[in-house]
Design an enzyme around this catalytic site. Structure first.
Site, short mmCIF file in Angstrom:
data_model
loop_
_atom_site.label_atom_id
_atom_site.label_comp_id
_atom_site.label_asym_id
_atom_site.label_seq_id
_atom_site.Cartn_x
_atom_site.Cartn_y
_atom_site.Cartn_z
N GLU A 176 0.99 -1.21 -0.14
CA GLU A 176 -0.05 -0.07 0.11
C GLU A 176 0.75 1.13 -0.09
O GLU A 176 0.71 2.46 0.74
CB GLU A 176 -0.76 -0.17 1.19
CG GLU A 176 -2.22 0.85 1.25
CD GLU A 176 -3.21 0.26 0.37
OE1 GLU A 176 -3.38 -1.10 0.16
OE2 GLU A 176 -3.94 1.23 -0.48
C1 LIG Z 1 2.34 -9.66 0.83
C2 LIG Z 1 2.03 -8.52 -0.62
C3 LIG Z 1 0.78 -8.32 -0.69
C4 LIG Z 1 0.62 -7.19 -1.70
N1 LIG Z 1 -0.74 -6.98 -2.34
C5 LIG Z 1 -0.70 -6.14 -3.27
C6 LIG Z 1 -2.12 -6.10 -3.84
O1 LIG Z 1 -3.06 -6.45 -3.37
N2 LIG Z 1 -2.22 -5.06 -4.97
C7 LIG Z 1 -1.00 -4.89 -5.38
O2 LIG Z 1 -1.12 -4.04 -6.41
N3 LIG Z 1 0.14 -4.74 -4.89
C8 LIG Z 1 0.25 -5.52 -3.93
N4 LIG Z 1 1.59 -5.65 -3.32
C9 LIG Z 1 2.62 -4.91 -3.81
C10 LIG Z 1 3.02 -3.89 -2.98
O3 LIG Z 1 2.21 -2.89 -3.05
C11 LIG Z 1 4.75 -3.50 -3.59
O4 LIG Z 1 5.41 -4.43 -3.32
C12 LIG Z 1 4.98 -2.16 -3.08
O5 LIG Z 1 4.01 -1.27 -3.51
C13 LIG Z 1 6.48 -1.67 -3.59
O6 LIG Z 1 6.74 -2.01 -4.68
P1 LIG Z 1 7.90 -3.03 -5.23
O7 LIG Z 1 7.87 -4.19 -4.43
O8 LIG Z 1 8.15 -3.18 -6.46
O9 LIG Z 1 9.13 -2.28 -4.67
P2 LIG Z 1 9.86 -0.99 -5.36
O10 LIG Z 1 8.85 -0.18 -5.99
O11 LIG Z 1 10.98 -1.56 -6.44
O12 LIG Z 1 10.70 -0.44 -4.43
C14 LIG Z 1 12.01 -0.97 -3.57
C15 LIG Z 1 12.50 0.14 -2.66
O13 LIG Z 1 12.61 1.44 -3.24
C16 LIG Z 1 12.00 2.39 -2.74
N5 LIG Z 1 11.48 3.33 -3.51
C17 LIG Z 1 11.02 3.08 -4.65
N6 LIG Z 1 10.91 4.01 -5.55
C18 LIG Z 1 11.06 5.32 -4.95
C19 LIG Z 1 11.14 6.70 -4.67
N7 LIG Z 1 10.64 7.19 -5.67
N8 LIG Z 1 11.72 7.31 -3.94
C20 LIG Z 1 12.22 6.85 -2.83
N9 LIG Z 1 12.22 5.75 -2.56
C21 LIG Z 1 11.86 4.58 -3.53
C22 LIG Z 1 10.80 1.78 -2.00
O14 LIG Z 1 10.56 2.45 -0.77
C23 LIG Z 1 11.47 0.58 -1.55
O15 LIG Z 1 12.18 0.55 -0.51
C24 LIG Z 1 1.71 -6.63 -2.41
C25 LIG Z 1 3.02 -6.99 -1.88
C26 LIG Z 1 3.21 -8.05 -0.79
C27 LIG Z 1 4.79 -8.50 -0.70
#
Ligand SMILES: Cc1cc2nc3c(=O)[nH]c(=O)nc-3n(C[C@H](O)[C@H](O)[C@H](O)COP(=O)(O)OP(=O)(O)OC[C@H]3O[C@@H](n4cnc5c(N)ncnc54)[C@H](O)[C@@H]3O)c2cc1C
Lengths: 309, 594, 249
Positions: B440
């Site tokens: 989220e």
């Molecule tokens: C158990 C689980 C349930 C989930 N449920 C859902 C769901 O129901 N629906 C859905 O759509 N998604 C869902 N997600 C996805 C979740 O919302 C994402 O994992 C999350 O938004 C982060 O995206 P990412 O994992 O690709 O990390 P990334 O976006 O790759 O981020 C990696 C790191 O970089 C940082 N970062 C990235 N961009 C920036 C920036 N511009 N500035 C500063 N820091 C940055 C982040 O804070 C993080 O620390 C779920 C994930 C999990 C693990």
């Protein structure tokens, strides 16, 4: 004035709790009479006459009392109640059923499930599932009391020959009638009077596994009990239940197997002389009241125990 | 074994004494929500959570979800529990009564949500995601879409999911590749792969309604070209009955650290029929409005788990005998004293408690303003409430989930090795709580949202309701000598917050990295001040009532407040210094040297 | 067909009670109160009878202080139709309760009265029997199954030896045992609707019923605590202890 004990029986045998009730009655003043109301219950009348301390047996033989229906029992007892200062009966499902009915008809209070007698009008009874003991004093002219059998020594039954007086049957209460019963047949001693009780809980897993307890009960001449959880789960019939609203037991040895020990269960067994708990959860509350606790899987323990006994 | 009890006493305190139940009842639509009704609703909700959801928490964690050839089955007992849950209406607390919801204020529902999360975090996600989907449709769906989907979703017979994330697109949703091709009948055919989709597939309901972010063929690049679609797992015919399977399938489920009983799915869309929700290319706007609600919900997840962990820790600390009190034997009958006597254990328990109760109070305030922002008759007041929520949403999401993790970790520590092993249930809280900091919108992104967007927006207008509330409170109580132990540190921390806000606003104009570097610290500082404000209010009430009925409860409020002000709020000093130091050491570091 | 259900407000069954300092009573300050579990079963049974179209109206009555309204509301939320509080701040013992209930029964003329078999506070197990005596109605206590027919009811009772089935002519009084049913959770919308269901309040003092207690509580004490014994490490050790130390086998 005199005390009347209402006997509990099944028309062929006097129930042991009756003897404890007579035991309680001996702590009061005056003579003790015993009422045997039943049908074809001559053997019961004879054994009632043998109880030490009884001076008179009131016997009534009528189909109105075959099943001790509360309505008929009440109509009968209210007829003779005036002759007594105290009327006592065991706090079994039978006594609990008819006694309050008599009380209401006589416009007196009932004192339920007493565990002690302080004086002729002051009694001790457990409340809140036995977590408190209330000492209560009755202001009624007739004291109607149900007696917790395990709290009083039973009267002896061999050396007496009390007078037997046959009395008239009371009216039949037409709006209620016995239909049928399903009694749990067992060769074992009765739960509430057995010297040894071995009870199973939810941890037994199913009804078949109660055979493991039976093997031990056979060796110790014990009765089988159960926790509410085991009864609710359908492992064993309702009449196995030990606890606040089930049976109260106080055997010399109580073995709780796979029972966690909810306060409602403890209420039914914590007066036992020696308590053994077998449970694989070492935090189970039952261990707080057990004299001997064994933290282990019951399926390992029970066969070994049977072996060693 | 941990045994969660809903903290009804504290909830009652927050609702009746910290909030103003009459103000809630005065909002149009909530006329019947009297405080004794709230009490009855919460009691029954709590009972259900404790008796039906909690027993499945550990077993659900051990068993996990099963995946077999596209089908997902939830752990044993979940389906029955879900049916019971919907039957009593716990799934539709705040939904519109027009579609069968209870129409309860958010400020009431929040407590029930806390109980669900405390009893069984994983379970709470199934109805939780559905609530999010319902909310989006309520806000942006056409009447026809509402009529087709809402009644079954509100009664729980269909569930919902939110499909945003894709393998290469997490935080940066502008990278979204899922395609939506318009059809003649006004529908779209969607194709693409979504991942990490909570409750994307499972066996609890007959149908699953996916809300999917996708891009139409000639949409602009990036975030401005994203639209939101409804894609049912099974298509719904005109008469509302279930028709053919749509082109939606579950490719696999994830193996993960915690929330094992929640299915996290890879979802494949293959020419799946979907319907546009809201306007074309305005998908992100729809998401953002929905998020205010959902993010408060995620914050509550942190709170629920934290409370469960605290309860387990307290129980253990009373029973566990180990060592002797430094000041002499406390428990002469035994060979050791309960660990509750040890200062460090008390530090841990009080830290848990101060953060939990502070967060509960803060969440209630935010929930109340959410209600005001929707239901208040006066537009100006609604706007003001909205400004407040816009500011506080990233704060509650981020700080409350950070606390969820922090507090459940402390809880585990209280049990020592017995916390680390599975048997006592404490490590599950740690594993479960962890996700809420990630999904989220990661907490880092929340902080950036707060400091980079919410703070400067409209020349700082969003800041006003919060800053004014704290300032006015300090002014109003200045003369109250009894409160000095709370007011002085509150005023001091608030002063620091004001100062650093001004400094960062200045620095940020020259160098955006100053914002990016400070944001997480800034969010925490703002949250700590917000909690201090709540703790001062709670202490004030405590002082009025600690002599009366239930005085023990009120005295504990005062004492916890004292702990908070003396031993937690001073962190704002360190945070202030950290932020003042600026971005340089962080940003000048040589990338190759990492 | 009209059913009257009597409900009592008692200390919640999960609460571990304490006796107060002067040994005069159990300490009830700030203790969670709930509907007596057996009475909740009684309410549930009445609702099931109504859901089976065998009853038209369920009236819930409670006797006690004004807080009992909550208890009545919770029964209304489960599905009872209307409530009656017989209000009094005096102590009411089972005989007095039965007399007040008789008064209500005479006013309402139900065909069936269902009560819990006992209240988990005083554990008396008397009221239902007393009420049926005062009404001169038949009684079916400790019911684990109720089979309602036109003018009669078959009640299966949990007795010490097993089960017993009796047939009662209506009107009758039935008291519930644990396994009669498993009460439902109140639906949240029904909790809201229950606020609007009628709840009448009558003062017991205005009925002229004699509720003077017949029993005076002289003191209340905590039972002797059983202290935990020892843990044995094996079955052999257990048997040895039972033989030679406890001498019970
Ligand atoms: C158990 C689980 C349930 C989930 N449920 C859902 C769901 O129901 N629906 C859905 O759509 N998604 C869902 N997600 C996805 C979740 O919302 C994402 O994992 C999350 O938004 C982060 O995206 P990412 O994992 O690709 O990390 P990334 O976006 O790759 O981020 C990696 C790191 O970089 C940082 N970062 C990235 N961009 C920036 C920036 N511009 N500035 C500063 N820091 C940055 C982040 O804070 C993080 O620390 C779920 C994930 C999990 C693990």
């Amino acid at each position: 004035m005199n005390t009347l004990v209402i006997a509990e029986h099944d028309n062929s045998q006097l129930k042991p709790a009756t003897l404890n009730t007579v035991g309680a009655a001996t702590k009061l003043d005056g003579e003790i009479h015993i009422l045997v109301a039943g049908e074809n219950c001559d053997t019961v009348i004879q054994s009632a006459a043998k109880i030490t301390g009884i001076t008179k047996v009131l016997a009534v033989d009528s189909e109105n009392y075959t099943h001790a229906l509360a309505e008929n029992m009440a109509l009968l007892v209210t007829e003779i109640a005036d002759n007594y200062s105290h009327i006592l009966t065991p706090a079994t499902t039978t006594g609990k059923n008819f006694m309050p009915r008599i009380a209401a008809l006589l416009d007196v209070a009932q004192i339920s499930d007493i565990t002690g007698i302080e004086s002729i009008d002051t009694f001790i009874r457990p409340v809140y599932a036995g977590n408190a003991l209330a000492t209560v004093k009755s202001s009624d002219s007739i004291k109607l009391i149900t007696v917790r059998g395990t709290a009083f020594e039973p009267a002896i039954t061999d050396n007496n020959n009390a007078e037997i007086q046959t009395i008239e049957s009371g009216d039949n209460f037409a709006q209620s009638q016995f239909e049928s019963h399903q009694l749990t047949l067992s060769e074992r001693p009765e739960l509430t009077s057995a010297q040894v009780v071995i009870s199973g809980g939810r941890g037994m897993g199913n009804g078949e596994n109660f055979a493991l307890l039976e093997a031990i009960a056979d060796k110790l001449n014990g009765a089988i009990g159960a926790s509410r959880a085991a009864v609710d789960a359908g492992y064993v019939p309702n009449d196995y239940q030990v606890g606040q609203t089930g049976k109260i037991v106080a055997p010399d040895l109580y073995i709780a197997v796979g029972i966690s020990g909810a306060i409602q269960h403890l209420a039914g067994m914590k007066e036992s002389k020696v308590i053994v708990a077998i449970n694989k959860d070492e935090d189970a509350p039952i261990f707080q009241v057990a004299d001997y606790g064994l933290v282990a899987d019951l399926f390992d323990v029970l066969p070994e125990l049977t072996e060693l006994l | 074994m941990a045994n969660y009890k809903t903290p009804l006493r504290d909830m009652r305190f927050v609702y009746n004494e910290l909030l103003d139940p009459e103000q809630i009842q005065a909002l149009p639509g909530f006329e019947e929500i009297s405080s004794d009704l709230v009490e009855a609703l919460l009691e029954e909700s709590a009972r259900f959570c404790e008796e039906q959801l909690q027993p499945l928490n550990r077993s659900g964690d051990e068993e996990g979800c099963h995946f077999d050839n596209g089908n997902v089955t939830t752990p044993e007992g979940f389906k029955e529990a879900y049916n019971g849950f919907c039957e009593i209406g716990l799934n539709s607390l705040t939904s519109d009564p027009e579609y069968g919801g209870q129409g309860l204020p958010r400020s009431v529902a929040t407590f029930a949500e806390e109980a669900m999360c405390g009893a069984n975090f994983s379970f709470s996600l199934y109805p939780g995601l559905t609530a999010g989907a319902i909310h989006s449709i309520e806000l942006y769906g056409s009447d026809e879409l509402k009529k087709t989907f809402l009644p079954n979703m509100v009664d729980g017979s269909w569930s919902g999911s939110m499909c945003l994330t894709e393998p290469h697109c997490g935080t940066d949703l502008g990278l979204c590749r899922t395609k939506a091709i318009p059809q003649d009948d006004n529908s779209y055919l969607l194709s693409g792969t979504k991942m990490f989709i909570t409750a994307g597939e499972h066996d609890l309901t007959d149908n699953i309604i996916h809300l999917v972010l996708a891009r139409t063929p000639d949409a602009p690049d990036g975030i401005k070209g994203i639209s939101l679609f409804i894609v049912p797992k099974i298509s719904v015919t005109k008469d509302g009955s279930l028709g053919e399977a749509n082109g939606v399938s579950c490719g696999s489920i994830e193996h993960k650290m915690g929330i094992h009983a929640s299915a996290t799915c890879v979802m494949n869309f293959d020419n799946a029929k979907g319907f546009l929700v809201g306007n074309l290319n305005k998908g992100m706007e729809a998401m953002f409005v929905m998020m205010n609600n959902a993010r408060l919900g995620v914050g509550i997840q942190g709170l629920g788990v934290a409370e469960a962990s605290y309860q387990g820790a307290v129980e253990y600390a009373r029973d566990r005998l180990q060592g002797r009190a430094l000041t002499g034997v406390k428990n002469p009958d035994e060979k050791a004293d309960p660990i509750l006597v040890h200062p460090d254990v008390r530090r841990m328990l009080l830290t848990q408690r101060a953060l939990i109760e502070g967060n509960r109070a803060l969440a209630a305030w935010v929930a109340f303003e959410l209600d005001v922002s929707h239901n208040h008759p006066d537009e100006k007041r609604r706007k003001q409430a909205n400004d407040f929520i816009v500011l506080m949403t990233p704060v509650v999401k981020s700080f409350m989930t950070d606390c969820g993790s922090e507090v459940s970790n402390i809880g585990m520590q209280v049990l020592g090795g017995h916390g680390y092993i599975r048997e006592n249930g404490m490590e599950q809280y740690v594993r479960d709580a962890r996700i809420a900091q990630i999904y989220e919108g990661t907490n880092g992104i929340q902080a950036l949202d707060l400091l980079g967007r919410k703070m400067p927006e409209h020349f700082g207008r969003n800041m006003r309701p919060f800053f004014h509330a704290v300032r006015n409170y300090i002014y109003a109580k200045e003369m109250n000598y009894e409160l000095k132990d709370f007011l002085i540190p509150l005023a001091k921390a608030f002063g620091r917050l004001q100062k650093i806000t001004a400094v960062l606003a200045q620095r940020g104009m020259k160098n955006p990295d100053e914002i990016g570097t400070a944001s997480s610290d800034y969010l925490r500082m703002l949250a700590l001040v917000a909690l201090a404000h709540q703790w001062a209010r709670m202490a004030e009430i405590g002082m009025q009532k600690n002599k009366g009925d239930d005085g023990v409860f009120y005295q504990a409020k005062i004492d916890t407040a004292r702990f908070y002000f003396e031993r937690i709020l001073p962190q704002t000093g360190a945070l202030f210094a950290t932020m003042m130091a600026g971005a340089k050491s962080t940003m000048s570091f040589n990338d190759d040297a990492f | 067909m009209k059913i009257l259900v009597a409900v009592k407000r008692v200390v919640d069954y999960n609460v571990k009670i304490r006796v107060n300092a002067d040994n005069s009573a159990v300490d009830l300050a700030n203790v969670k109160m709930s509907i007596n579990p057996f009475d909740e079963i009684a309410v549930e049974e009445a609702i099931r009878i109504k859901e089976a179209n065998k009853a038209d109206e369920i009236i819930v009555v409670s006797i006690g202080p004004k807080e009992n309204q909550e208890t009545i509301r919770s029964a209304l939320a489960l599905g009872a139709d209307r409530g009656l509080l017989m209000q009094t701040d005096e102590e009411t013992q089972p005989l007095a309760v039965a007399k007040i209930l008789k008064y209500v029964v005479e006013a309402e003329s139900p065909d069936l009265v269902i009560l819990g078999k006992q209240a988990i506070d005083d554990d008396s197990n008397q009221t239902g029997q007393m009420l049926s005596a005062l009404m001169n109605w038949p009684q079916g206590t400790f019911a684990s199954k109720i089979d309602l027919m036109d003018n009669e009811v078959n009640v299966t009772r949990e007795i010490d030896g097993g089960l017993e089935t009796i047939r009662l002519k209506l009107p009758a009084v039935i008291t519930t045992d644990l396994r009669l049913n498993e009460p439902r959770y109140a639906k949240l919308p029904n909790i809201m609707k229950a606020k609007k269901k009628p709840l009448d309040i009558q003062q017991v003092s205005e009925t002229g019923i004699d509720i003077k207690p017949r029993l005076t509580t002289i003191k209340v004490t905590e039972p002797a605590q059983r202290s935990a014994g020892i843990k044995v490490s094996s079955v052999t050790e257990l048997v040895e202890k039972l033989r030679n130390e406890a001498k019970v086998i």
